[in-house]
Design a protein around this motif. Structure first.
Motif, mmCIF file in Angstrom:
data_model
loop_
_atom_site.group_PDB
_atom_site.id
_atom_site.type_symbol
_atom_site.label_atom_id
_atom_site.label_comp_id
_atom_site.label_asym_id
_atom_site.label_seq_id
_atom_site.Cartn_x
_atom_site.Cartn_y
_atom_site.Cartn_z
ATOM 1 N N LYS A 124 -8.464 -4.362 -1.743
ATOM 2 C CA LYS A 124 -9.768 -3.737 -2.004
ATOM 3 C C LYS A 124 -9.948 -2.506 -1.118
ATOM 4 C CE LYS A 124 -13.105 -6.125 -3.497
ATOM 5 N NZ LYS A 124 -14.212 -6.981 -3.814
ATOM 6 N N GLN A 125 -9.412 -2.540 0.101
ATOM 7 C CA GLN A 125 -9.523 -1.415 1.022
ATOM 8 C C GLN A 125 -8.527 -0.309 0.697
ATOM 9 O OE1 GLN A 125 -8.887 -3.228 4.797
ATOM 10 N NE2 GLN A 125 -10.742 -4.475 4.685
ATOM 11 N N ALA A 126 -7.353 -0.655 0.184
ATOM 12 C CA ALA A 126 -6.316 0.330 -0.104
ATOM 13 C C ALA A 126 -6.522 0.915 -1.486
ATOM 14 C CB ALA A 126 -4.952 -0.342 -0.032
ATOM 15 N N GLU A 159 0.331 10.211 -5.445
ATOM 16 C CA GLU A 159 0.027 10.829 -4.152
ATOM 17 C C GLU A 159 0.322 9.829 -3.034
ATOM 18 O OE1 GLU A 159 -0.762 13.960 -4.136
ATOM 19 O OE2 GLU A 159 -0.943 14.038 -6.304
ATOM 20 N N PRO A 160 0.457 10.292 -1.784
ATOM 21 C CA PRO A 160 0.640 9.336 -0.672
ATOM 22 C C PRO A 160 -0.494 8.322 -0.635
ATOM 23 C CG PRO A 160 1.080 11.569 0.052
ATOM 24 C CD PRO A 160 0.538 11.683 -1.356
ATOM 25 N N PHE A 161 -0.152 7.085 -0.283
ATOM 26 C CA PHE A 161 -1.101 5.981 -0.338
ATOM 27 C C PHE A 161 -2.116 6.088 0.788
ATOM 28 C CE2 PHE A 161 2.864 3.592 -1.822
ATOM 29 C CZ PHE A 161 2.736 4.095 -3.094
ATOM 30 N N GLY A 162 -3.369 5.739 0.472
ATOM 31 C CA GLY A 162 -4.401 5.656 1.499
ATOM 32 C C GLY A 162 -4.706 4.192 1.770
ATOM 33 N N SER A 163 -4.830 3.833 3.024
ATOM 34 C CA SER A 163 -5.131 2.440 3.367
ATOM 35 C C SER A 163 -6.571 2.288 3.758
ATOM 36 C CB SER A 163 -4.270 1.973 4.521
ATOM 37 O OG SER A 163 -2.914 2.133 4.216
ATOM 38 N N LEU A 197 -5.479 4.273 -9.395
ATOM 39 C CA LEU A 197 -4.732 3.217 -10.078
ATOM 40 C C LEU A 197 -4.949 1.896 -9.353
ATOM 41 C CD1 LEU A 197 -1.477 5.287 -10.512
ATOM 42 C CD2 LEU A 197 -3.213 4.875 -12.247
ATOM 43 N N GLU A 198 -4.909 0.810 -10.098
ATOM 44 C CA GLU A 198 -5.168 -0.519 -9.547
ATOM 45 C C GLU A 198 -3.909 -1.076 -8.876
ATOM 46 O OE1 GLU A 198 -6.293 -4.997 -11.091
ATOM 47 O OE2 GLU A 198 -6.335 -3.332 -12.496
ATOM 48 N N PRO A 199 -3.905 -1.208 -7.532
ATOM 49 C CA PRO A 199 -2.715 -1.751 -6.868
ATOM 50 C C PRO A 199 -2.693 -3.280 -6.941
ATOM 51 C CG PRO A 199 -4.325 -1.138 -5.221
ATOM 52 C CD PRO A 199 -4.909 -0.767 -6.569
#
Length: 108
Positions: free
Chosen positions: A60-62, A104-108, A41-43
């Motif tokens: 862009k990284q997350a 799901e848990p966020f990835g950075s 999904l687009e944050p």
């Protein structure tokens, strides 16, 4: 009383914006993905406690991912148009196609 620091994100899908937290389930407009598939999904904003990221470089990284749980249909909506003394009546129905997601848990 201290404020609790929560992790959340604001995402965009289907022309709408949603505030989501990890583990949350939400209904969005139908996505072209199979059940049990993972979608990205687009944050628009990521907030981890007091630290918020909303610049294009940081976002862009997350990434925010979600698992498709099911495809559903919303409630039936009836549209009725009527003009008195003219014999004009129109009835139309609509039922929105929806997708249920688990974030799901966020990835950075």
């Amino acid at each position: 009383m201290p404020e609790t620091q929560t992790t959340y994100a604001v995402i965009r899908t289907g022309g709408k914006q949603y505030r989501v937290t990890p583990g949350e389930e939400l209904l969005v407009e139908r996505l072209a993905a199979d059940v049990d598939a993972t979608v990205v999904l687009e944050p628009l904003l990521l907030a981890d406690g007091g630290d918020a990221k909303f610049s294009a470089k940081d976002l862009k990284q997350a990434k925010v991912t979600a698992t498709v749980l099911a495809h559903e249909r919303g409630p039936k909506i009836r549209i009725f148009k009527y003009k008195p003394k003219r014999g004009y009546k129109r009835r139309q129905g609509h039922r929105q196609e929806l997708t249920r997601l688990r974030v799901e848990p966020f990835g950075s």
